[in-house]
Design a protein around this motif. Structure first.
Motif, PDB file in Angstrom:
ATOM      1  N   ARG A 263       0.842  -1.236   0.051  1.00  0.00           N
ATOM      2  CA  ARG A 263       0.080   0.030   0.082  1.00  0.00           C
ATOM      3  C   ARG A 263       0.886   1.315  -0.100  1.00  0.00           C
ATOM      4  O   ARG A 263       0.372   2.333  -0.482  1.00  0.00           O
ATOM      5  CB  ARG A 263      -1.107   0.021   1.270  1.00  0.00           C
ATOM      6  CG  ARG A 263      -1.744   1.216   1.222  1.00  0.00           C
ATOM      7  CD  ARG A 263      -2.846   1.155   2.592  1.00  0.00           C
ATOM      8  NE  ARG A 263      -3.637   2.328   2.655  1.00  0.00           N
ATOM      9  CZ  ARG A 263      -4.712   2.470   3.436  1.00  0.00           C
ATOM     10  NH1 ARG A 263      -4.674   1.619   4.596  1.00  0.00           N
ATOM     11  NH2 ARG A 263      -5.190   3.629   3.768  1.00  0.00           N
ATOM     12  N   TYR A 264       2.022   1.158   0.603  1.00  0.00           N
ATOM     13  CA  TYR A 264       2.838   2.263   0.772  1.00  0.00           C
ATOM     14  C   TYR A 264       3.090   3.034  -0.753  1.00  0.00           C
ATOM     15  O   TYR A 264       3.311   4.402  -0.619  1.00  0.00           O
ATOM     16  CB  TYR A 264       4.222   1.909   1.274  1.00  0.00           C
ATOM     17  CG  TYR A 264       5.136   1.145   0.626  1.00  0.00           C
ATOM     18  CD1 TYR A 264       6.018   1.671  -0.145  1.00  0.00           C
ATOM     19  CD2 TYR A 264       5.311  -0.071   0.605  1.00  0.00           C
ATOM     20  CE1 TYR A 264       6.939   1.210  -1.032  1.00  0.00           C
ATOM     21  CE2 TYR A 264       6.070  -0.813  -0.132  1.00  0.00           C
ATOM     22  CZ  TYR A 264       7.009  -0.292  -0.962  1.00  0.00           C
ATOM     23  OH  TYR A 264       7.943  -0.902  -1.699  1.00  0.00           O
ATOM     24  N   LEU A 265       3.062   2.146  -1.663  1.00  0.00           N
ATOM     25  CA  LEU A 265       3.647   2.840  -2.972  1.00  0.00           C
ATOM     26  C   LEU A 265       2.340   3.735  -3.538  1.00  0.00           C
ATOM     27  O   LEU A 265       2.719   4.696  -4.546  1.00  0.00           O
ATOM     28  CB  LEU A 265       3.555   1.774  -4.131  1.00  0.00           C
ATOM     29  CG  LEU A 265       5.106   1.111  -4.289  1.00  0.00           C
ATOM     30  CD1 LEU A 265       4.836  -0.331  -4.896  1.00  0.00           C
ATOM     31  CD2 LEU A 265       6.156   1.620  -4.553  1.00  0.00           C
ATOM     32  N   TRP A 266       1.135   3.804  -3.039  1.00  0.00           N
ATOM     33  CA  TRP A 266       0.242   4.783  -3.121  1.00  0.00           C
ATOM     34  C   TRP A 266       0.320   6.029  -2.573  1.00  0.00           C
ATOM     35  O   TRP A 266      -0.489   6.961  -2.816  1.00  0.00           O
ATOM     36  CB  TRP A 266      -1.254   4.020  -2.865  1.00  0.00           C
ATOM     37  CG  TRP A 266      -1.372   3.131  -3.965  1.00  0.00           C
ATOM     38  CD1 TRP A 266      -1.383   1.528  -3.659  1.00  0.00           C
ATOM     39  CD2 TRP A 266      -1.483   3.253  -5.446  1.00  0.00           C
ATOM     40  NE1 TRP A 266      -1.606   1.040  -5.027  1.00  0.00           N
ATOM     41  CE2 TRP A 266      -1.736   1.874  -5.929  1.00  0.00           C
ATOM     42  CE3 TRP A 266      -1.671   4.182  -6.467  1.00  0.00           C
ATOM     43  CZ2 TRP A 266      -1.868   1.577  -7.334  1.00  0.00           C
ATOM     44  CZ3 TRP A 266      -2.083   3.834  -7.672  1.00  0.00           C
ATOM     45  CH2 TRP A 266      -1.972   2.623  -8.275  1.00  0.00           C
ATOM     46  N   ASN A 267       1.126   6.040  -1.361  1.00  0.00           N
ATOM     47  CA  ASN A 267       1.518   7.139  -0.445  1.00  0.00           C
ATOM     48  C   ASN A 267       2.686   7.874  -0.607  1.00  0.00           C
ATOM     49  O   ASN A 267       2.975   8.794   0.289  1.00  0.00           O
ATOM     50  CB  ASN A 267       0.967   6.834   0.715  1.00  0.00           C
ATOM     51  CG  ASN A 267      -0.634   6.433   0.802  1.00  0.00           C
ATOM     52  OD1 ASN A 267      -1.452   7.072   0.586  1.00  0.00           O
ATOM     53  ND2 ASN A 267      -1.028   5.128   1.307  1.00  0.00           N
ATOM     54  N   MET A 268       3.646   7.158  -1.443  1.00  0.00           N
ATOM     55  CA  MET A 268       4.982   7.770  -1.572  1.00  0.00           C
ATOM     56  C   MET A 268       5.196   8.216  -2.959  1.00  0.00           C
ATOM     57  O   MET A 268       5.130   7.434  -3.933  1.00  0.00           O
ATOM     58  CB  MET A 268       5.682   6.511  -1.230  1.00  0.00           C
ATOM     59  CG  MET A 268       7.329   6.911  -1.182  1.00  0.00           C
ATOM     60  SD  MET A 268       8.440   5.643  -0.577  1.00  0.00           S
ATOM     61  CE  MET A 268       8.289   4.370  -2.194  1.00  0.00           C
ATOM     62  N   PRO A 269       5.712   9.412  -3.136  1.00  0.00           N
ATOM     63  CA  PRO A 269       5.782  10.069  -4.535  1.00  0.00           C
ATOM     64  C   PRO A 269       6.795   9.253  -5.147  1.00  0.00           C
ATOM     65  O   PRO A 269       8.069   9.251  -4.419  1.00  0.00           O
ATOM     66  CB  PRO A 269       6.102  11.578  -4.252  1.00  0.00           C
ATOM     67  CG  PRO A 269       6.414  11.547  -2.812  1.00  0.00           C
ATOM     68  CD  PRO A 269       5.772  10.332  -2.065  1.00  0.00           C
ATOM     69  N   HIS A 270       6.679   8.990  -6.471  1.00  0.00           N
ATOM     70  CA  HIS A 270       7.808   8.427  -7.037  1.00  0.00           C
ATOM     71  C   HIS A 270       7.621   8.404  -8.672  1.00  0.00           C
ATOM     72  O   HIS A 270       6.571   8.623  -9.036  1.00  0.00           O
ATOM     73  CB  HIS A 270       8.002   6.818  -6.829  1.00  0.00           C
ATOM     74  CG  HIS A 270       6.885   6.106  -7.083  1.00  0.00           C
ATOM     75  ND1 HIS A 270       5.837   5.847  -6.166  1.00  0.00           N
ATOM     76  CD2 HIS A 270       6.627   5.298  -8.088  1.00  0.00           C
ATOM     77  CE1 HIS A 270       4.745   4.983  -6.801  1.00  0.00           C
ATOM     78  NE2 HIS A 270       5.383   4.675  -7.991  1.00  0.00           N
ATOM     79  N   ARG A 271       8.690   8.370  -9.170  1.00  0.00           N
ATOM     80  CA  ARG A 271       8.831   8.435 -10.825  1.00  0.00           C
ATOM     81  C   ARG A 271       9.773   7.536 -11.282  1.00  0.00           C
ATOM     82  O   ARG A 271      11.010   7.387 -10.609  1.00  0.00           O
ATOM     83  CB  ARG A 271       8.904   9.613 -11.466  1.00  0.00           C
ATOM     84  CG  ARG A 271      10.105  10.788 -10.944  1.00  0.00           C
ATOM     85  CD  ARG A 271      10.216  11.910 -11.743  1.00  0.00           C
ATOM     86  NE  ARG A 271       8.786  12.710 -11.253  1.00  0.00           N
ATOM     87  CZ  ARG A 271       8.180  13.459 -12.061  1.00  0.00           C
ATOM     88  NH1 ARG A 271       8.451  13.582 -13.406  1.00  0.00           N
ATOM     89  NH2 ARG A 271       7.268  14.324 -11.711  1.00  0.00           N
ATOM     90  N   LEU A 272       9.925   7.108 -12.345  1.00  0.00           N
ATOM     91  CA  LEU A 272      10.944   6.436 -13.098  1.00  0.00           C
ATOM     92  C   LEU A 272      11.847   7.331 -14.147  1.00  0.00           C
ATOM     93  O   LEU A 272      11.080   8.066 -14.861  1.00  0.00           O
ATOM     94  CB  LEU A 272      10.744   5.119 -13.645  1.00  0.00           C
ATOM     95  CG  LEU A 272      10.440   3.874 -12.884  1.00  0.00           C
ATOM     96  CD1 LEU A 272       9.708   2.900 -13.434  1.00  0.00           C
ATOM     97  CD2 LEU A 272      11.534   3.341 -11.900  1.00  0.00           C
ATOM     98  N   SER A 273      13.220   7.530 -13.885  1.00  0.00           N
ATOM     99  CA  SER A 273      13.899   8.134 -14.528  1.00  0.00           C
ATOM    100  C   SER A 273      13.865   7.560 -16.368  1.00  0.00           C
ATOM    101  O   SER A 273      14.049   6.266 -16.433  1.00  0.00           O
ATOM    102  CB  SER A 273      15.264   8.302 -14.269  1.00  0.00           C
ATOM    103  OG  SER A 273      16.012   8.747 -15.250  1.00  0.00           O
ATOM    104  N   GLY A 274      13.830   8.389 -17.233  1.00  0.00           N
ATOM    105  CA  GLY A 274      14.203   7.916 -18.811  1.00  0.00           C
ATOM    106  C   GLY A 274      15.372   7.874 -19.164  1.00  0.00           C
ATOM    107  O   GLY A 274      15.853   7.554 -20.369  1.00  0.00           O
TER     108      GLY A 274
END
Length: 303
Positions: A249-260
């Motif tokens: 569940r933490y992934l829905w409350n932790m800002p993240h993005r993947l570098s291109g």
């Protein structure tokens, strides 16, 4: 020369899209059938193996290490390149931000550690491996992912259900794009590192931004509502999937993005599908019946 790829898990969401993408690129596609095929025989004449086997979360501990060990041994027999659909579990809780090939794998939760060990096994094996890492999937047909099961079912009624904080970044990947990238990486496999970690940037969207784009795509006013996690918490004692959903569940409350950055180096000409076109192909068809005389907009509310 014939280019041949073996797809493991060809009926699953990644495997199905990968098979389509490789066929469209002119590859000979073999779909592994567990009921009659053996892996050691199926790999003969194959240059690439797409390992899209993905047991249910509750079977990961028992099945994932052995499945991938078998794939490593089979790939070694014919010096095939293995493409592994990677995810973001390896980074762990509390390690948000922009994730790239240099981001340490710090996950300590059970599912995250299984994924860490899986990738380490490929890295240490010496088998040629491409880990194509992505966020949550957007698929062109219902396939049991978060978007089609939880978030989009009520779009035809103007409701978009979101399972976490609605104002933070979340990584998404449109599966046809992700699998096109897999094909293009496979076609230049001889130029890659023996173990290649390739984050796929896809789309970075908050729940609010996705609701806005869905309003534009559907022509509807979209009400953004937060998912109620209480039923899953209550089901934990008797629904064996529930503990694992809560674990992640933490992934829905932790800002993240993947570098291109790495993808851009390897595939500088790669073009992502425009977001609104991708969303239009993923929402339930009934949601695209545009009401007349209505200006699309989104609103945010909570359950």
């Amino acid at each position: 020369m014939t280019k041949t790829v073996l797809i493991l898990g060809a009926t699953g969401r990644f495997g199905r899209n990968a098979a389509t993408a490789f066929e469209s690129a002119g590859w000979d596609v073999r779909r592994f059938d567990r009921s009659k095929d053996t892996l050691r025989q199926a790999v003969h004449g194959v240059q690439v193996i797409v390992n899209a086997w993905n047991p249910p979360y509750y079977d990961w501990a028992a099945q994932v290490p052995g499945l991938h060990a078998d794939v490593i041994e089979a790939a070694r027999l014919v010096d095939a390149t293995v493409i592994v659909p990677g995810n973001v579990y390896v980074f762990g809780d509390g390690n948000g931000g922009t994730w790239d090939v240099t981001t340490p794998h710090l996950a300590q939760n059970p599912l995250g550690k299984i994924r860490r060990d899986l990738e380490d096994a490929y890295r240490e094996s010496g088998v040629r491996t491409i880990v194509l890492r992505a966020g949550d999937f957007l698929d062109t047909e219902p396939s049991g992912n978060w978007f089609d099961m939880i978030m989009a079912p009520k779009l035809a009624k103007g409701v978009f259900t979101y399972p976490g904080a609605t104002d933070i970044d979340h990584a998404w990947a449109y599966l046809p794009d992700l699998c096109r990238a897999a094909v293009q990486l496979a076609e230049k496999r001889d130029e890659l590192n023996r173990f290649e970690d390739v984050p796929f940037p896809g789309y970075t969207l908050s729940g609010e931004k996705m609701a806005d784009r869905l309003a534009a795509v559907t022509g509807r006013s979209i009400s953004l509502k937060k998912m109620n996690w209480l039923p899953i918490q209550l089901a934990r004692p008797f629904w064996k999937l529930a503990p694992h959903l809560l674990e992640m569940r933490y992934l829905w409350n932790m800002p993240h993005r993947l570098s291109g950055a790495r993808l851009n180096v390897l595939l500088p000409e790669f073009q992502h599908t425009p977001l609104e076109r991708a969303l239009a192909s993923t929402v339930p068809p009934a949601a695209l019946q545009h009401p007349t005389g209505q200006n699309p907009m989104s609103t945010q509310t909570s359950l």
